[in-house]
Write a protein that holds these residues in place. Sequence first.
Motif, PDB file in Angstrom:
ATOM      1  N   MET A   1      57.329  54.264   5.612  1.00  0.00           N
ATOM      2  CA  MET A   1      56.507  53.107   5.974  1.00  0.00           C
ATOM      3  C   MET A   1      57.222  51.803   5.601  1.00  0.00           C
ATOM      4  SD  MET A   1      52.697  52.110   4.684  1.00  0.00           S
ATOM      5  CE  MET A   1      51.867  53.411   5.533  1.00  0.00           C
ATOM      6  N   LYS A   2      57.178  50.844   6.512  1.00  0.00           N
ATOM      7  CA  LYS A   2      57.877  49.562   6.269  1.00  0.00           C
ATOM      8  C   LYS A   2      56.845  48.461   6.008  1.00  0.00           C
ATOM      9  CE  LYS A   2      61.605  50.848   9.326  1.00  0.00           C
ATOM     10  NZ  LYS A   2      61.616  50.931  10.786  1.00  0.00           N
ATOM     11  N   ILE A   3      57.007  47.810   4.863  1.00  0.00           N
ATOM     12  CA  ILE A   3      56.031  46.811   4.422  1.00  0.00           C
ATOM     13  C   ILE A   3      56.715  45.468   4.216  1.00  0.00           C
ATOM     14  CG2 ILE A   3      54.500  46.164   2.509  1.00  0.00           C
ATOM     15  CD1 ILE A   3      54.025  49.118   2.052  1.00  0.00           C
ATOM     16  N   LEU A   4      56.077  44.404   4.686  1.00  0.00           N
ATOM     17  CA  LEU A   4      56.577  43.045   4.452  1.00  0.00           C
ATOM     18  C   LEU A   4      55.552  42.276   3.622  1.00  0.00           C
ATOM     19  CD1 LEU A   4      58.843  40.992   5.059  1.00  0.00           C
ATOM     20  CD2 LEU A   4      57.466  40.218   7.003  1.00  0.00           C
ATOM     21  N   MET A   5      56.012  41.691   2.524  1.00  0.00           N
ATOM     22  CA  MET A   5      55.179  40.856   1.657  1.00  0.00           C
ATOM     23  C   MET A   5      55.411  39.387   2.032  1.00  0.00           C
ATOM     24  SD  MET A   5      53.741  42.971  -0.283  1.00  0.00           S
ATOM     25  CE  MET A   5      53.829  44.511  -1.197  1.00  0.00           C
ATOM     26  N   VAL A   6      54.329  38.640   2.248  1.00  0.00           N
ATOM     27  CA  VAL A   6      54.503  37.245   2.699  1.00  0.00           C
ATOM     28  C   VAL A   6      53.676  36.277   1.848  1.00  0.00           C
ATOM     29  CG1 VAL A   6      54.313  35.655   4.649  1.00  0.00           C
ATOM     30  CG2 VAL A   6      54.908  38.043   5.073  1.00  0.00           C
ATOM     31  N   CYS A   7      54.354  35.207   1.383  1.00  0.00           N
ATOM     32  CA  CYS A   7      53.648  34.093   0.726  1.00  0.00           C
ATOM     33  C   CYS A   7      54.111  32.796   1.391  1.00  0.00           C
ATOM     34  CB  CYS A   7      53.869  34.100  -0.789  1.00  0.00           C
ATOM     35  SG  CYS A   7      55.581  33.856  -1.311  1.00  0.00           S
ATOM     36  N   LEU A   8      53.992  31.673   0.697  1.00  0.00           N
ATOM     37  CA  LEU A   8      54.374  30.393   1.301  1.00  0.00           C
ATOM     38  C   LEU A   8      55.886  30.158   1.189  1.00  0.00           C
ATOM     39  CD1 LEU A   8      53.613  27.633   2.548  1.00  0.00           C
ATOM     40  CD2 LEU A   8      53.094  26.838   0.229  1.00  0.00           C
ATOM     41  N   GLY A   9      56.395  30.163  -0.043  1.00  0.00           N
ATOM     42  CA  GLY A   9      57.796  29.789  -0.250  1.00  0.00           C
ATOM     43  C   GLY A   9      58.778  30.944  -0.315  1.00  0.00           C
ATOM     44  N   ASN A  10      58.274  32.170  -0.516  1.00  0.00           N
ATOM     45  CA  ASN A  10      59.102  33.374  -0.745  1.00  0.00           C
ATOM     46  C   ASN A  10      59.988  33.224  -1.986  1.00  0.00           C
ATOM     47  OD1 ASN A  10      61.667  35.305   1.032  1.00  0.00           O
ATOM     48  ND2 ASN A  10      60.000  36.080  -0.196  1.00  0.00           N
ATOM     49  N   ASN A  27      61.043  56.233  -2.607  1.00  0.00           N
ATOM     50  CA  ASN A  27      61.684  56.349  -1.289  1.00  0.00           C
ATOM     51  C   ASN A  27      60.687  56.503  -0.133  1.00  0.00           C
ATOM     52  OD1 ASN A  27      60.927  58.930  -1.722  1.00  0.00           O
ATOM     53  ND2 ASN A  27      62.991  59.721  -2.078  1.00  0.00           N
ATOM     54  N   LYS A  28      59.382  56.426  -0.439  1.00  0.00           N
ATOM     55  CA  LYS A  28      58.365  56.475   0.634  1.00  0.00           C
ATOM     56  C   LYS A  28      58.270  55.165   1.402  1.00  0.00           C
ATOM     57  CE  LYS A  28      54.646  57.297  -1.509  1.00  0.00           C
ATOM     58  NZ  LYS A  28      54.070  57.840  -2.681  1.00  0.00           N
ATOM     59  N   ILE A  29      58.682  54.083   0.738  1.00  0.00           N
ATOM     60  CA  ILE A  29      58.390  52.741   1.244  1.00  0.00           C
ATOM     61  C   ILE A  29      59.680  51.936   1.392  1.00  0.00           C
ATOM     62  CG2 ILE A  29      57.199  50.566   0.665  1.00  0.00           C
ATOM     63  CD1 ILE A  29      55.171  52.712   0.976  1.00  0.00           C
ATOM     64  N   LEU A  30      59.809  51.266   2.544  1.00  0.00           N
ATOM     65  CA  LEU A  30      60.846  50.244   2.687  1.00  0.00           C
ATOM     66  C   LEU A  30      60.136  48.909   2.594  1.00  0.00           C
ATOM     67  CD1 LEU A  30      63.207  51.329   5.588  1.00  0.00           C
ATOM     68  CD2 LEU A  30      63.885  50.542   3.324  1.00  0.00           C
TER      69      LEU A  30
END
Length: 142
Positions: A1-10, A27-30
Amino acid sequence: MKILMVCLGNICRSPMAEGIMRKLGGNKILVDSAGTAGYHIGSQPDKRMIKMAFEHGIDISKLRARQFQADDFDLFDVIFAMDSSNYRNIISLAKDDNDKQKVKMILENGNVPDPYYGGDEGFEHVYQLLHEACQNFLDNIE
Ligand code: 4NP
């Protein structure tokens, strides 16, 4: 599973979320992270967040900020917004309902507070909130 974390400034919340999810998910998560704004592109995470992560056994010092882009909808399965403003900004770039359904708030109730203008306790609070949220997510996909 591919996950992207998003905030304002990174540079504060989403790099911390990335580091925690990578550690807990194995290793389950990218996982990657990005900011809706472009002010900090190429920057290292905030020194205070690097220190807090390090105290919890996570190295986020090598991460570099990048801006969220519409192509990210095609690259990730789940896109986690840290607050409702991030959520709106991400949704505004979605091309269809399939894109929109990928976007979720990382906390069930409310926002991960932006620690940028506050003291060290704000960074610890962010760490605790994100650790719990990432663990809950992983428990629920098993
Ligand atoms: P973040 O925190 O969104 O958690 O990375 C911020 C970092 C920088 C700014 C705002 C929030 N800024 O206005 O520069």
